[in-house]
Design a protein around this motif. Structure first.
Motif, PDB file in Angstrom:
ATOM      1  N   TYR A 141      17.605  10.904  -4.305  1.00 19.08           N
ATOM      2  CA  TYR A 141      16.188  10.989  -4.652  1.00 19.08           C
ATOM      3  C   TYR A 141      15.913  10.347  -6.003  1.00 19.08           C
ATOM      4  CZ  TYR A 141      11.653  12.767  -5.960  1.00 19.08           C
ATOM      5  OH  TYR A 141      10.349  12.856  -6.380  1.00 19.08           O
ATOM      6  N   VAL A 142      16.733  10.680  -6.988  1.00 23.60           N
ATOM      7  CA  VAL A 142      16.534  10.148  -8.334  1.00 23.60           C
ATOM      8  C   VAL A 142      16.706   8.627  -8.339  1.00 23.60           C
ATOM      9  CG1 VAL A 142      17.500  10.119 -10.670  1.00 23.60           C
ATOM     10  CG2 VAL A 142      17.130  12.288  -9.497  1.00 23.60           C
ATOM     11  N   GLN A 143      17.745   8.131  -7.656  1.00 26.05           N
ATOM     12  CA  GLN A 143      18.001   6.695  -7.609  1.00 26.05           C
ATOM     13  C   GLN A 143      16.843   5.949  -6.944  1.00 26.05           C
ATOM     14  OE1 GLN A 143      20.573   5.030  -8.966  1.00 26.05           O
ATOM     15  NE2 GLN A 143      19.683   3.104  -8.301  1.00 26.05           N
ATOM     16  N   ILE A 144      16.404   6.431  -5.810  1.00 27.35           N
ATOM     17  CA  ILE A 144      15.314   5.763  -5.098  1.00 27.35           C
ATOM     18  C   ILE A 144      14.023   5.841  -5.893  1.00 27.35           C
ATOM     19  CG2 ILE A 144      13.852   5.876  -3.037  1.00 27.35           C
ATOM     20  CD1 ILE A 144      16.353   6.829  -1.539  1.00 27.35           C
ATOM     21  N   ASP A 145      13.748   6.993  -6.467  1.00 22.96           N
ATOM     22  CA  ASP A 145      12.532   7.167  -7.245  1.00 22.96           C
ATOM     23  C   ASP A 145      12.520   6.235  -8.460  1.00 22.96           C
ATOM     24  OD1 ASP A 145      10.083   8.692  -7.168  1.00 22.96           O
ATOM     25  OD2 ASP A 145      10.736   9.588  -9.065  1.00 22.96           O
ATOM     26  N   ASP A 146      13.674   6.049  -9.091  1.00 20.83           N
ATOM     27  CA  ASP A 146      13.771   5.131 -10.224  1.00 20.83           C
ATOM     28  C   ASP A 146      13.591   3.680  -9.787  1.00 20.83           C
ATOM     29  OD1 ASP A 146      14.145   7.204 -11.960  1.00 20.83           O
ATOM     30  OD2 ASP A 146      16.319   6.929 -12.150  1.00 20.83           O
ATOM     31  N   GLU A 147      14.156   3.313  -8.654  1.00 17.77           N
ATOM     32  CA  GLU A 147      14.079   1.936  -8.172  1.00 17.77           C
ATOM     33  C   GLU A 147      12.681   1.573  -7.680  1.00 17.77           C
ATOM     34  OE1 GLU A 147      16.453  -0.479  -8.190  1.00 17.77           O
ATOM     35  OE2 GLU A 147      17.784   0.893  -9.253  1.00 17.77           O
ATOM     36  N   ILE A 148      12.099   2.447  -6.895  1.00 13.53           N
ATOM     37  CA  ILE A 148      10.791   2.151  -6.308  1.00 13.53           C
ATOM     38  C   ILE A 148       9.682   2.372  -7.317  1.00 13.53           C
ATOM     39  CG2 ILE A 148       9.122   2.854  -4.558  1.00 13.53           C
ATOM     40  CD1 ILE A 148      11.417   3.504  -2.721  1.00 13.53           C
ATOM     41  N   GLY A 149       9.775   3.446  -8.060  1.00 11.80           N
ATOM     42  CA  GLY A 149       8.717   3.774  -9.004  1.00 11.80           C
ATOM     43  C   GLY A 149       7.475   4.252  -8.282  1.00 11.80           C
ATOM     44  N   ASP A 150       6.344   4.082  -8.905  1.00 11.79           N
ATOM     45  CA  ASP A 150       5.082   4.498  -8.300  1.00 11.79           C
ATOM     46  C   ASP A 150       4.640   3.463  -7.278  1.00 11.79           C
ATOM     47  OD1 ASP A 150       4.910   6.793  -9.823  1.00 11.79           O
ATOM     48  OD2 ASP A 150       3.824   5.797 -11.444  1.00 11.79           O
ATOM     49  N   THR A 151       4.340   3.925  -6.096  1.00 14.49           N
ATOM     50  CA  THR A 151       3.820   3.039  -5.068  1.00 14.49           C
ATOM     51  C   THR A 151       2.316   3.227  -4.988  1.00 14.49           C
ATOM     52  OG1 THR A 151       4.266   4.693  -3.381  1.00 14.49           O
ATOM     53  CG2 THR A 151       5.932   3.010  -3.699  1.00 14.49           C
ATOM     54  N   ARG A 152       1.637   2.179  -4.655  1.00 14.76           N
ATOM     55  CA  ARG A 152       0.176   2.250  -4.534  1.00 14.76           C
ATOM     56  C   ARG A 152      -0.189   2.286  -3.064  1.00 14.76           C
ATOM     57  NH1 ARG A 152      -2.652  -0.498  -9.348  1.00 14.76           N
ATOM     58  NH2 ARG A 152      -1.033  -0.289 -10.917  1.00 14.76           N
ATOM     59  N   TRP A 153      -1.273   2.935  -2.775  1.00 12.18           N
ATOM     60  CA  TRP A 153      -1.722   3.024  -1.401  1.00 12.18           C
ATOM     61  C   TRP A 153      -3.234   2.959  -1.375  1.00 12.18           C
ATOM     62  CZ3 TRP A 153       0.389   6.988  -4.209  1.00 12.18           C
ATOM     63  CH2 TRP A 153      -0.472   8.028  -4.540  1.00 12.18           C
TER      64      TRP A 153
ATOM     65  N   GLY B 272      -6.646   4.515   0.426  1.00 11.90           N
ATOM     66  CA  GLY B 272      -7.076   5.714   1.146  1.00 11.90           C
ATOM     67  C   GLY B 272      -6.422   6.972   0.610  1.00 11.90           C
ATOM     68  N   ARG B 273      -6.246   7.912   1.522  1.00 15.51           N
ATOM     69  CA  ARG B 273      -5.707   9.227   1.166  1.00 15.51           C
ATOM     70  C   ARG B 273      -4.257   9.107   0.718  1.00 15.51           C
ATOM     71  NH1 ARG B 273      -5.695  13.076   6.080  1.00 15.51           N
ATOM     72  NH2 ARG B 273      -3.732  12.036   6.482  1.00 15.51           N
ATOM     73  N   PRO B 274      -3.863   9.836  -0.325  1.00 16.60           N
ATOM     74  CA  PRO B 274      -2.460   9.788  -0.759  1.00 16.60           C
ATOM     75  C   PRO B 274      -1.529  10.358   0.319  1.00 16.60           C
ATOM     76  CG  PRO B 274      -3.704  11.367  -2.084  1.00 16.60           C
ATOM     77  CD  PRO B 274      -4.668  10.714  -1.158  1.00 16.60           C
ATOM     78  N   PRO B 275      -0.317   9.820   0.422  1.00 15.20           N
ATOM     79  CA  PRO B 275       0.619  10.306   1.443  1.00 15.20           C
ATOM     80  C   PRO B 275       1.082  11.723   1.135  1.00 15.20           C
ATOM     81  CG  PRO B 275       1.707   8.740  -0.003  1.00 15.20           C
ATOM     82  CD  PRO B 275       0.258   8.749  -0.382  1.00 15.20           C
ATOM     83  N   ARG B 276       1.492  12.429   2.176  1.00 15.12           N
ATOM     84  CA  ARG B 276       1.996  13.791   1.982  1.00 15.12           C
ATOM     85  C   ARG B 276       3.405  13.791   1.417  1.00 15.12           C
ATOM     86  NH1 ARG B 276      -0.258  17.508   6.899  1.00 15.12           N
ATOM     87  NH2 ARG B 276      -2.427  16.891   6.659  1.00 15.12           N
ATOM     88  N   LEU B 277       4.174  12.756   1.730  1.00 12.03           N
ATOM     89  CA  LEU B 277       5.539  12.606   1.218  1.00 12.03           C
ATOM     90  C   LEU B 277       5.648  11.289   0.471  1.00 12.03           C
ATOM     91  CD1 LEU B 277       7.706  13.589   4.317  1.00 12.03           C
ATOM     92  CD2 LEU B 277       7.321  14.945   2.284  1.00 12.03           C
ATOM     93  N   THR B 278       6.401  11.295  -0.610  1.00 13.64           N
ATOM     94  CA  THR B 278       6.681  10.039  -1.292  1.00 13.64           C
ATOM     95  C   THR B 278       7.774   9.299  -0.530  1.00 13.64           C
ATOM     96  OG1 THR B 278       8.405  10.965  -2.708  1.00 13.64           O
ATOM     97  CG2 THR B 278       6.138  11.092  -3.536  1.00 13.64           C
ATOM     98  N   ASP B 279       7.965   8.027  -0.848  1.00 14.92           N
ATOM     99  CA  ASP B 279       9.023   7.252  -0.201  1.00 14.92           C
ATOM    100  C   ASP B 279      10.388   7.881  -0.471  1.00 14.92           C
ATOM    101  OD1 ASP B 279       7.136   5.491   0.744  1.00 14.92           O
ATOM    102  OD2 ASP B 279       7.447   4.027  -0.861  1.00 14.92           O
ATOM    103  N   SER B 280      10.613   8.352  -1.678  1.00 19.69           N
ATOM    104  CA  SER B 280      11.886   8.982  -2.044  1.00 19.69           C
ATOM    105  C   SER B 280      12.134  10.234  -1.222  1.00 19.69           C
ATOM    106  CB  SER B 280      11.891   9.335  -3.535  1.00 19.69           C
ATOM    107  OG  SER B 280      11.616   8.204  -4.318  1.00 19.69           O
ATOM    108  N   GLU B 281      11.113  11.052  -1.049  1.00 21.42           N
ATOM    109  CA  GLU B 281      11.247  12.276  -0.257  1.00 21.42           C
ATOM    110  C   GLU B 281      11.521  11.955   1.205  1.00 21.42           C
ATOM    111  OE1 GLU B 281       8.256  15.192  -2.783  1.00 21.42           O
ATOM    112  OE2 GLU B 281       7.436  13.858  -1.262  1.00 21.42           O
ATOM    113  N   LEU B 282      10.869  10.927   1.730  1.00 23.32           N
ATOM    114  CA  LEU B 282      11.053  10.556   3.127  1.00 23.32           C
ATOM    115  C   LEU B 282      12.473  10.067   3.392  1.00 23.32           C
ATOM    116  CD1 LEU B 282       9.662  10.307   5.848  1.00 23.32           C
ATOM    117  CD2 LEU B 282       8.971   8.001   5.198  1.00 23.32           C
TER     118      LEU B 282
END
Length: 61
Positions: free
Chosen positions: A13-25, A27-37
């Motif tokens: 989770y930490v590695q992916i979250d650091d690599e991807i960072g904040d994603t933009r979308w 409409g409505r914000p997603p229920r899960l982040t990419d890292s959580e998914l």
């Protein structure tokens, strides 16, 4: 095995979250982040792999 899986998922989770960072979308914000998914997918795969009685796609061997 649980402690190893917890450590793996936390590090993943930490590695992916650091690599991807904040994603933009739009409409409505997603229920899960990419890292959580991704972590959820890994945890599900690990749980299925642990079960010797279940083959591919959840079918009994």
């Amino acid at each position: 095995m649980t402690n190893d899986l917890d450590a793996l998922l936390t590090a993943l989770y930490v590695q992916i979250d650091d690599e991807i960072g904040d994603t933009r979308w739009l409409g409505r914000p997603p229920r899960l982040t990419d890292s959580e998914l991704v972590c959820l997918a890994v945890a599900t795969s690990a749980a299925v792999a642990e079960d010797d009685e279940v083959g591919p796609a959840g079918r009994a061997k």
